[in-house]
Design a protein around this motif. Structure first.
Motif, short mmCIF file in Angstrom:
data_model
loop_
_atom_site.label_atom_id
_atom_site.label_comp_id
_atom_site.label_asym_id
_atom_site.label_seq_id
_atom_site.Cartn_x
_atom_site.Cartn_y
_atom_site.Cartn_z
N ARG A 157 0.83 -1.21 0.00
CA ARG A 157 0.00 0.00 0.00
C ARG A 157 0.86 1.26 0.00
O ARG A 157 0.54 2.24 -0.67
N ILE A 158 1.97 1.24 0.74
CA ILE A 158 2.87 2.40 0.77
C ILE A 158 3.51 2.61 -0.60
O ILE A 158 3.60 3.72 -1.09
N ALA A 159 3.95 1.51 -1.24
CA ALA A 159 4.58 1.62 -2.55
C ALA A 159 3.59 2.16 -3.58
O ALA A 159 3.94 2.98 -4.43
N LEU A 160 2.33 1.73 -3.50
CA LEU A 160 1.32 2.23 -4.42
C LEU A 160 1.07 3.72 -4.18
O LEU A 160 0.91 4.49 -5.13
N GLY A 161 1.06 4.15 -2.92
CA GLY A 161 0.88 5.56 -2.61
C GLY A 161 2.01 6.41 -3.16
O GLY A 161 1.79 7.50 -3.67
N ARG A 162 3.24 5.90 -3.08
CA ARG A 162 4.38 6.63 -3.63
C ARG A 162 4.30 6.72 -5.15
O ARG A 162 4.62 7.74 -5.73
N ALA A 163 3.88 5.65 -5.78
CA ALA A 163 3.77 5.65 -7.24
C ALA A 163 2.72 6.66 -7.69
O ALA A 163 2.93 7.39 -8.66
N ASN A 164 1.62 6.72 -6.98
CA ASN A 164 0.57 7.69 -7.33
C ASN A 164 1.04 9.12 -7.07
O ASN A 164 0.71 10.03 -7.83
N ALA A 165 1.82 9.34 -6.01
CA ALA A 165 2.34 10.68 -5.73
C ALA A 165 3.31 11.11 -6.83
O ALA A 165 3.33 12.28 -7.23
N ALA A 166 4.09 10.17 -7.35
CA ALA A 166 5.02 10.50 -8.43
C ALA A 166 4.26 10.88 -9.70
O ALA A 166 4.71 11.74 -10.47
N ARG A 167 3.12 10.30 -9.94
CA ARG A 167 2.34 10.62 -11.13
C ARG A 167 1.64 11.97 -11.00
O ARG A 167 1.20 12.53 -11.99
N ARG A 168 1.55 12.49 -9.78
CA ARG A 168 0.91 13.79 -9.55
C ARG A 168 1.90 14.94 -9.45
O ARG A 168 1.51 16.09 -9.39
N THR A 169 3.21 14.65 -9.39
CA THR A 169 4.23 15.68 -9.19
C THR A 169 4.71 16.20 -10.54
O THR A 169 5.19 15.45 -11.38
N CYS A 170 4.62 17.50 -10.73
CA CYS A 170 5.03 18.13 -11.98
C CYS A 170 6.55 18.22 -12.03
O CYS A 170 7.19 18.70 -11.08
N PRO A 171 7.20 17.82 -13.13
CA PRO A 171 8.66 17.89 -13.22
C PRO A 171 9.16 19.33 -13.40
O PRO A 171 10.33 19.62 -13.15
N GLU A 172 8.31 20.26 -13.84
CA GLU A 172 8.73 21.64 -14.06
C GLU A 172 8.71 22.44 -12.75
O GLU A 172 9.71 23.03 -12.37
N CYS A 173 7.55 22.45 -12.08
CA CYS A 173 7.42 23.27 -10.86
C CYS A 173 7.62 22.46 -9.58
O CYS A 173 7.63 23.03 -8.49
N LEU A 174 7.76 21.15 -9.69
CA LEU A 174 8.05 20.24 -8.57
C LEU A 174 7.02 20.31 -7.44
O LEU A 174 7.36 20.23 -6.26
N ARG A 175 5.75 20.50 -7.78
CA ARG A 175 4.72 20.49 -6.75
C ARG A 175 3.70 19.39 -7.05
O ARG A 175 3.50 19.01 -8.20
N ASP A 176 3.07 18.92 -5.99
CA ASP A 176 2.00 17.92 -6.13
C ASP A 176 0.74 18.68 -6.50
O ASP A 176 0.20 19.44 -5.70
N VAL A 177 0.28 18.47 -7.73
CA VAL A 177 -0.84 19.27 -8.23
C VAL A 177 -2.20 18.69 -7.85
O VAL A 177 -3.23 19.31 -8.11
N GLY A 178 -2.25 17.49 -7.29
CA GLY A 178 -3.51 16.93 -6.82
C GLY A 178 -4.27 16.12 -7.85
O GLY A 178 -5.36 15.65 -7.57
#
Length: 127
Positions: free
Chosen positions: A87-108
């Motif tokens: 479950r933790i690994a899945l949460g990290r993978a989803n957080a990586a898919r939400r993080t913008c590589p340009e502005c480095l913020r979690d856009v939600g």
């Protein structure tokens, strides 16, 4: 038993190469996948043990015959659950898919793959 039900009565599997029962006439130890799931079970690697056949006017299948496959509850295994580590690994993978590589913020939200960035950064790059 009506003629239609009698046509689907083949518990030995001679006619359909699989034990076949009419609607609502299967033995109680044979269940569909949905029924197994409702009991917290899974087929557990066993093949289809039998089938239920019935006629339906609603679906345009050949001859209007529908099938439901049955599994033996005696060979079913408990459903698997995700471990805490998974479950933790899945949460990290989803957080990586939400993080913008340009502005480095979690856009939600999950970033659009065709843009590769968040919508704000994509709009700035397009302008």
């Amino acid at each position: 038993m009506s003629r239609i039900r009698a046509a689907f009565w083949d518990p030995a599997g001679d006619r359909y190469s699989l034990p076949t029962y009419p609607w609502r006439m299967a033995p109680p130890h044979l269940l569909t996948r949905r029924q197994l799931t409702a009991k917290g079970l899974r087929p557990g690697g066993q093949g289809v043990q039998a089938q239920v056949l019935w006629r339906s006017r609603r679906y345009r299948t050949p001859g209007g015959i529908r099938a439901a496959y049955l599994y033996d509850v005696r060979f079913a295994l408990p459903k698997r659950t995700a471990t805490a580590r998974q479950r933790i690994a899945l949460g990290r993978a989803n957080a990586a898919r939400r993080t913008c590589p340009e502005c480095l913020r979690d856009v939600g939200y999950v970033l659009p793959r065709h843009l590769g960035t968040c919508l704000d950064c994509a709009q700035e790059l397009a302008a």
